[in-house]
Design an enzyme around this catalytic site. Structure first.
Site, mmCIF file in Angstrom:
data_model
loop_
_atom_site.group_PDB
_atom_site.id
_atom_site.type_symbol
_atom_site.label_atom_id
_atom_site.label_comp_id
_atom_site.label_asym_id
_atom_site.label_seq_id
_atom_site.Cartn_x
_atom_site.Cartn_y
_atom_site.Cartn_z
ATOM 1 N N HIS A 163 -15.523 2.182 53.966
ATOM 2 C CA HIS A 163 -15.169 3.118 55.034
ATOM 3 C C HIS A 163 -15.517 4.534 54.582
ATOM 4 O O HIS A 163 -15.955 4.756 53.445
ATOM 5 C CB HIS A 163 -13.689 2.995 55.402
ATOM 6 C CG HIS A 163 -12.738 3.409 54.331
ATOM 7 N ND1 HIS A 163 -12.584 2.717 53.145
ATOM 8 C CD2 HIS A 163 -11.860 4.459 54.257
ATOM 9 C CE1 HIS A 163 -11.661 3.297 52.406
ATOM 10 N NE2 HIS A 163 -11.214 4.367 53.046
ATOM 11 N N HIS A 179 -13.672 7.446 54.109
ATOM 12 C CA HIS A 179 -12.765 8.417 53.508
ATOM 13 C C HIS A 179 -13.403 8.892 52.200
ATOM 14 O O HIS A 179 -14.075 8.124 51.507
ATOM 15 C CB HIS A 179 -11.383 7.809 53.258
ATOM 16 C CG HIS A 179 -10.518 7.805 54.496
ATOM 17 N ND1 HIS A 179 -9.489 6.913 54.673
ATOM 18 C CD2 HIS A 179 -10.540 8.595 55.612
ATOM 19 C CE1 HIS A 179 -8.899 7.152 55.850
ATOM 20 N NE2 HIS A 179 -9.521 8.164 56.422
ATOM 21 N N HIS A 211 -7.354 1.349 42.614
ATOM 22 C CA HIS A 211 -7.099 2.319 43.687
ATOM 23 C C HIS A 211 -5.632 2.778 43.646
ATOM 24 O O HIS A 211 -4.875 2.620 44.590
ATOM 25 C CB HIS A 211 -7.442 1.693 45.042
ATOM 26 C CG HIS A 211 -7.542 2.685 46.165
ATOM 27 N ND1 HIS A 211 -6.466 3.013 46.964
ATOM 28 C CD2 HIS A 211 -8.584 3.404 46.639
ATOM 29 C CE1 HIS A 211 -6.842 3.890 47.886
ATOM 30 N NE2 HIS A 211 -8.137 4.141 47.703
ATOM 31 N N ASP A 265 -12.700 9.552 49.093
ATOM 32 C CA ASP A 265 -12.595 8.932 47.772
ATOM 33 C C ASP A 265 -13.421 7.663 47.668
ATOM 34 O O ASP A 265 -13.536 7.088 46.580
ATOM 35 C CB ASP A 265 -11.128 8.658 47.414
ATOM 36 C CG ASP A 265 -10.369 7.880 48.472
ATOM 37 O OD1 ASP A 265 -10.704 7.998 49.649
ATOM 38 O OD2 ASP A 265 -9.414 7.162 48.117
ATOM 39 N N HIS A 288 -7.078 -0.222 58.777
ATOM 40 C CA HIS A 288 -6.944 1.101 58.190
ATOM 41 C C HIS A 288 -7.070 2.114 59.331
ATOM 42 O O HIS A 288 -7.611 1.777 60.392
ATOM 43 C CB HIS A 288 -8.038 1.307 57.136
ATOM 44 C CG HIS A 288 -7.774 2.410 56.168
ATOM 45 N ND1 HIS A 288 -6.597 2.520 55.453
ATOM 46 C CD2 HIS A 288 -8.542 3.466 55.772
ATOM 47 C CE1 HIS A 288 -6.657 3.580 54.678
ATOM 48 N NE2 HIS A 288 -7.819 4.173 54.843
#
Length: 304
Positions: free
Chosen positions: A63, A65, A266, A67, A141
């Protein structure tokens, strides 16, 4: 010899710490290199771990995001700088195509690498090859996210003792594997008499998500599961709100799905000590368990 291992380039979620770089993982799978979710600083972590850009054959993003993708510009530009000769296939959620374009061309550079974008639109197979089949499944998410599952085709393991007893050796072994039977000295030897089934190996990569059916579908019967465990169980309510898993949930998934080796990663910056993650996952999962640390090299379990 098979060369299958996970090289951990970073284990931090959202905010890196003094000990943990942003996400980044390279799966070595024979002659293939699957780069998953390169966050900020991944290129430098590659240097520390001895991973050349030429080892990357596929770039897989779960995805958009930061990070999980702010390392993409450095990776993309390094492919060209090092004149990587083979094509590199890029998989990412199709809804984030604009983000990928911005990351790919974040700055001016001389592009020579053959980077082939193959966006993921829905659940299903996204690639096939000598490595097997790469599948993607949608996760839960706040932004669209996909997990990945790599499945090697089943094959056969030849039995040396049975081959010797049947008098099959050298080129005849190859012929027997190809044709399924062999006529030798007035006898018909069937492939099943001198071999046993060998299940293909399986790998799953599950990042930011709350528990959902596809988490279990991705993890089903895998040899190596890499899964986010951002929070401890004490923060389960918060994890659900922001679309993440706890260490206990990750252990539960591994136990229910028959995983052979579980890799937790994570981690939120709020946890300087990660031993509690191991303990919580181990309450559910009694198999091999690794709390990932930056620059770890984690072997895929040996073939059964």
């Amino acid at each position: 010899m098979s060369n299958r291992e996970l090289i951990v380039l970073g284990t931090a979620s959202q905010v890196p710490t003094r000990q943990r770089n942003h996400n980044g993982y390279l799966l070595r799978w024979d002659d293939q290199g699957f780069m998953f979710d390169p966050g900020e600083g991944t290129q430098r972590q590659m240097v520390h771990s001895g991973v050349p850009a030429s080892s990357i054959t596929r770039l897989c993003l779960t995805h958009f995001h930061g990070d999980h993708c702010l390392g993409v510009p450095g990776i993309v530009q390094r492919l060209s700088l090092d004149k990587v000769a083979h094509p590199v296939h890029a998989h990412y959620p199709a809804s984030g195509a604009e983000y990928f374009h911005r990351l790919r061309y974040a700055t001016s550079f001389f592009e020579t690498a053959d980077l082939r974008e193959e966006p993921v639109h829905a659940d299903g197979v996204v690639a096939t090859g000598s490595f097997g089949t790469l599948e993607a499944r949608r996760l839960a998410h706040p932004v669209e996210a996909f997990g990945y599952r790599l499945v090697e085709a089943d094959s056969l393991r030849m039995l040396p003792a049975e081959l010797a007893a049947a008098g099959v050796r050298g080129p005849l072994v190859r012929q027997l594997r190809r044709d399924g039977h062999l006529d030798l000295d007035g006898r018909r030897i069937e492939l099943g008499q001198v071999s046993v089934p060998r299940p293909g190996q399986k790998f799953a990569f599950i990042m930011d998500t709350r528990l959902c059916p596809n988490v279990f579908e991705l993890a089903r019967d895998v040899d190596l599961l890499v899964i986010e465990s951002t929070f401890l169980d004490s923060e389960a309510e918060l994890a659900a709100q922001v679309g993440h898993l706890t260490a206990g949930q990750a252990g539960l998934v591994a136990a229910e799905c028959g995983v052979r080796k579980l890799v937790l990663t994570h981690f939120s910056q709020r946890y300087p000590d990660l031993e509690a993650f191991r303990a919580e996952a181990a309450r559910h999962f009694d198999g091999e368990l690794v709390v990932a640390a930056d620059l770890d090299r984690i072997a895929v379990p040996p073939r059964r």
